[in-house]
Design a protein around this motif. Structure first.
Motif, short mmCIF file in Angstrom:
data_model
loop_
_atom_site.label_atom_id
_atom_site.label_comp_id
_atom_site.label_asym_id
_atom_site.label_seq_id
_atom_site.Cartn_x
_atom_site.Cartn_y
_atom_site.Cartn_z
N UNK A 1 2.88 -5.90 -13.75
CA UNK A 1 1.65 -5.65 -12.99
C UNK A 1 0.42 -6.28 -13.64
N UNK A 2 0.60 -7.31 -14.43
CA UNK A 2 -0.52 -8.01 -15.06
C UNK A 2 -0.78 -9.30 -14.27
N UNK B 1 -2.92 -4.33 -13.37
CA UNK B 1 -3.33 -3.89 -12.04
C UNK B 1 -2.75 -2.51 -11.77
N UNK B 2 -3.59 -1.59 -11.29
CA UNK B 2 -3.16 -0.22 -11.03
C UNK B 2 -3.09 0.03 -9.52
N UNK C 1 3.39 -3.40 3.40
CA UNK C 1 2.27 -4.27 3.05
C UNK C 1 1.77 -3.92 1.65
N UNK C 2 1.69 -4.95 0.81
CA UNK C 2 1.17 -4.77 -0.54
C UNK C 2 -0.02 -5.70 -0.69
N UNK C 3 -1.19 -5.14 -0.98
CA UNK C 3 -2.41 -5.94 -1.11
C UNK C 3 -2.99 -5.75 -2.50
N UNK C 4 -3.58 -6.83 -3.02
CA UNK C 4 -4.22 -6.79 -4.33
C UNK C 4 -5.68 -7.18 -4.19
N UNK C 5 -6.54 -6.52 -4.93
CA UNK C 5 -7.97 -6.77 -4.84
C UNK C 5 -8.30 -8.17 -5.37
N UNK C 6 -9.45 -8.73 -4.95
CA UNK C 6 -9.82 -10.09 -5.41
C UNK C 6 -9.85 -10.23 -6.93
N UNK D 1 -6.74 -3.86 -8.66
CA UNK D 1 -6.29 -2.73 -7.84
C UNK D 1 -5.29 -3.19 -6.79
N UNK D 2 -4.30 -2.31 -6.52
CA UNK D 2 -3.28 -2.62 -5.52
C UNK D 2 -3.20 -1.49 -4.51
#
Length: 352
Positions: A153-154, A183-184, A252-257, A261-262
């Motif tokens: 998750x890095x 990323x959390x 759906x899996x989204x990651x912040x810019x 954050x996920x």
């Protein structure tokens, strides 16, 4: 084919051209008997290594096909970045350019992984001190290192590979890493549920948005493998409670810019809750129908339970096996009545 003012004829091939040898035009060299073979350009590679790879010897007849085979064979050693064959009368000159060798492999900025473990992993694929440098292997190692960080998750980790030329055609290889933060999971949503609350369903998951033990369990770190396991847990929860037609419509899996954050969203369709109406036998049951019926865990009047279906099929198969039918086939076929929200099952068994 080329011809210079000294009467030398030859062909120069890059590594890319060598990979396309099947498409090369004819060299238009008339066959002749080799009086001598010379090798030029060697620095570390032994001449014997080159001669052993040639498909001809002094006194043999040389031809276009044999020259093509020689270049294929020499490139196949993985030791040369360029090879040229020049013909001067009845003498063949093999001119090679050796690939640089790796002098040192180092890492900088890495805290998440043990350097010795990474060094061993590179050694196992041939990227180590004393071996010919292969840019493709270095690129592969860089991508694999990035994937390892993603698995932890890095997502903000950056990996830069630097190749520094040194003396005697050697290179130093360095993997420089800026790891960034982990990323959390900020949010987990389940959309489409009606029979059970979203909090009840989220509590089934190993993944969560963090708690006082997350530093130890790492439950707030996204992992595709963990998510797949949680999805199967969710599916099993519904299928053992009557929801025969439950399905996951999308994940759906989204990651912040900033890659910190996920968010995870599962869209589901519960379907109707079904009650078992009846269970019937079809097929060949060795004259022991009553014994087989006693193994059925599906019960009329009870909610559909996928585990009961699985255990019944296994019990039937095992019972066949007790009579020597190791390859018996058992199928449980549902017949769904959507109007009345009932399901009947037909168990078809064949000893062989």
């Amino acid at each position: 084919m080329t011809k210079n003012k000294n009467g030398l004829r030859g062909l120069t091939l890059s590594a890319l051209a060598a990979a396309m040898l099947g498409a090369l035009p004819a060299w238009a060299v008339d066959p002749f008997t080799l009086r001598d073979i010379r090798v030029e350009g060697l620095q570390r590679v032994e001449p014997g290594t080159v001669f052993a790879s040639l498909p001809f010897r002094i006194g043999d007849q040389y031809s276009d096909d044999k020259g093509s085979t020689a270049i294929r064979s020499l490139f196949g050693l993985g030791l040369f970045s360029d090879i040229r064959l020049q013909i001067n009368g009845d003498v063949l000159v093999v001119i090679v350019e050796e690939r640089p060798t790796v002098a040192d492999v180092s890492f900088s900025g890495i805290k998440e992984f043990d350097n010795e473990v990474l060094t061993k992993a590179l050694r196992d694929i041939g990227l180590t001190e004393g071996r010919p440098f292969d840019k493709a292997l270095a690129d592969r190692a860089e991508q694999e290192l990035k994937r390892q960080y993603i698995s932890k998750s890095m997502y903000a980790a950056q990996v830069v590979t630097t190749v520094t030329p040194g003396e005697r055609n050697r290179v130093n290889l360095n993997f420089s890493v800026v790891e960034g933060d982990v990323a959390k999971i900020k949010d987990i949503r389940i959309v489409g549920n009606q029979a059970f609350s979203e909090s009840t369903l989220r509590n089934l998951f190993d993944l969560d948005t963090g708690g006082w033990l997350s530093w130890y369990t790492k439950s707030d770190r996204y992992s595709r493998a963990k998510l797949n396991a949680d999805i199967e847990t969710l599916r099993s929860y519904y299928l053992t409670r009557g929801y025969l037609e439950f399905r996951i419509d999308s994940t759906q899996v989204a990651i912040s810019p900033d890659k910190q954050d996920m968010s995870i969203t599962l869209n589901i369709t519960e379907g109707n809750r079904y009650v078992v109406s009846s269970v019937a036998l079809e097929g060949e049951y060795l004259g022991k129908e009553e014994e087989f019926k006693s193994l059925i865990t599906l019960r009329a009047g009870e909610a559909y339970n996928s585990e009961d279906v699985t255990s019944t099929v296994k019990a039937f198969t095992d019972y066949y096996g007790a009579f020597g039918y190791a390859f018996a086939q058992v199928e449980a076929t549902p017949e769904i009545d959507r109007v009345n929200k009932r399901v009947s099952f037909v168990l078809r068994g064949q000893p062989a």
